[in-house]
Design an enzyme around this catalytic site. Structure first.
Site, PDB file in Angstrom:
ATOM      1  N   HIS A 210     115.917 -14.551 -47.873  1.00 41.44           N
ATOM      2  CA  HIS A 210     116.893 -14.361 -48.964  1.00 41.44           C
ATOM      3  C   HIS A 210     116.235 -13.754 -50.199  1.00 41.44           C
ATOM      4  O   HIS A 210     115.016 -13.845 -50.366  1.00 41.44           O
ATOM      5  CB  HIS A 210     117.472 -15.723 -49.379  1.00 41.44           C
ATOM      6  CG  HIS A 210     118.303 -16.407 -48.350  1.00 41.44           C
ATOM      7  ND1 HIS A 210     118.088 -17.716 -47.975  1.00 41.44           N
ATOM      8  CD2 HIS A 210     119.367 -15.973 -47.630  1.00 41.44           C
ATOM      9  CE1 HIS A 210     118.988 -18.060 -47.064  1.00 41.44           C
ATOM     10  NE2 HIS A 210     119.769 -17.025 -46.831  1.00 41.44           N
TER      11      HIS A 210
ATOM     12  N   CYS B 175     117.350 -24.331 -52.372  1.00 43.95           N
ATOM     13  CA  CYS B 175     118.354 -24.304 -51.290  1.00 43.95           C
ATOM     14  C   CYS B 175     119.003 -25.658 -51.018  1.00 43.95           C
ATOM     15  O   CYS B 175     120.034 -25.723 -50.367  1.00 43.95           O
ATOM     16  CB  CYS B 175     117.755 -23.737 -50.020  1.00 43.95           C
ATOM     17  SG  CYS B 175     116.337 -24.621 -49.488  1.00 43.95           S
TER      18      CYS B 175
END
Ligand code: CIR
Length: 286
Positions: A181, A279
């Site tokens: 990401h 996250c």
């Protein structure tokens, strides 16, 4: 300036975008060790993952945040990574359509949790465009603009849905390769500082693109070594004091990151299945 523009400017000036009241987290499931997605083969010590996750929860509760803790689901091995299934800016939330099919079921419980938060507007990405995919790990909100990684999980349609939904925020698409990401290699370490990894050419290219597209002015702090070192959480407590939650970092780097309080939280075991600090939590200002 029209009265509407004045109101918008005042809202942007007056409200801290990082003074959170609520945080959403989800407990770790046992199936994570064997079945969570990962880029490299590895053995995971689930006891250690749970211990580290508990420390994380405690660090956030100690800051006086309301922690909404979702129960785990053994059928969803990656469900601890709540950041990927929703993006919240102000009082608007969008439930994402995660890029990997095994993660899409995580959105159901997330919707139920979001519905408990009064004053929150909730949209579903797949209802706005069935072909759009996006993981929240690709979304970096700076307080004034959104940088969104186009990656193996997030596609251009996903970025377009975000552009339309968050129509009062500037949205920039950033090409992401060589990592999962966008936020695997960069995060905000203060409202005007981007903390970025420069561990390889791919991360340097990402930083260049962010610099060239940014419409606000940012300072950059760079870090070498494991790219996950650049994944930190910046927030402000009830009194407006700045707090930085960070992984293990060298002192010389830590000194460059300004905050009233710095808290080290180790998520290295989750790192084996490509998890970073950000996250496991979703922050809301309401
Ligand atoms: C996955 O591959 O989807 C998970 N194993 C890791 C997700 C990490 N998410 C994040 O950093 N936002």
């Amino acid at each position: 300036m029209s009265s509407v523009e004045l109101l918008k400017a005042f809202k942007n000036f007056d409200m801290s975008k990082f003074q959170y009241k609520t945080v959403i987290m989800r407990n770790v499931c046992d199936t994570l060790a064997e079945y969570a997605l990962r880029m490299d083969e590895c053995q995971v010590d689930i006891k250690k993952v749970k211990e580290q996750h508990n420390n994380y929860k405690q660090a956030l509760s100690s800051l006086g945040l309301r922690v909404l803790l979702m129960e785990t689901d053994e059928k969803l091995p990656d469900c601890v990574f709540v950041e990927d299934v929703v993006v919240v800016v102000g009082n608007k939330a969008i439930i994402t359509n995660p890029g990997h099919p095994t993660r899409r079921g995580e959105t159901i419980e997330m919707r139920k949790t979001l519905e408990k938060i009064s004053g929150l507007e909730i949209a579903e990405m797949k209802e706005l465009d069935a072909n759009a995919t996006l993981d929240g790990g690709d979304v970096m909100f700076t307080g004034s603009e959104l940088f969104i990684g186009v990656s193996s999980r997030t596609n251009k349609q996903g970025v377009e849905v975000m552009r339309k939904y968050f129509d009062d925020v500037t949205v920039h698409a950033i090409e992401v390769s060589g990592q999962l990401h966008l936020k695997s290699c960069m995060t905000m370490s203060s409202p005007n500082t981007i903390f970025a990894s420069e561990c390889n050419e791919a991360t340097q290219k990402i930083t260049q693109e962010v610099k060239s597209k940014a419409t606000s002015k940012y300072n950059f702090v760079h870090v070498k070594g494991d790219m996950k070192k650049a994944n930190v959480i910046y927030l402000e407590d009830k009194e407006g004091k700045s707090v930085l939650i960070h992984p293990k970092l060298e002192n010389e780097i830590l000194e460059q990151l300004k905050a009233d309080t710095k808290i080290m939280v180790d998520t290295s075991e989750l790192g084996k299945v490509d998890g970073c600090l950000t996250c496991c939590s979703v922050f809301l200002t309401i």
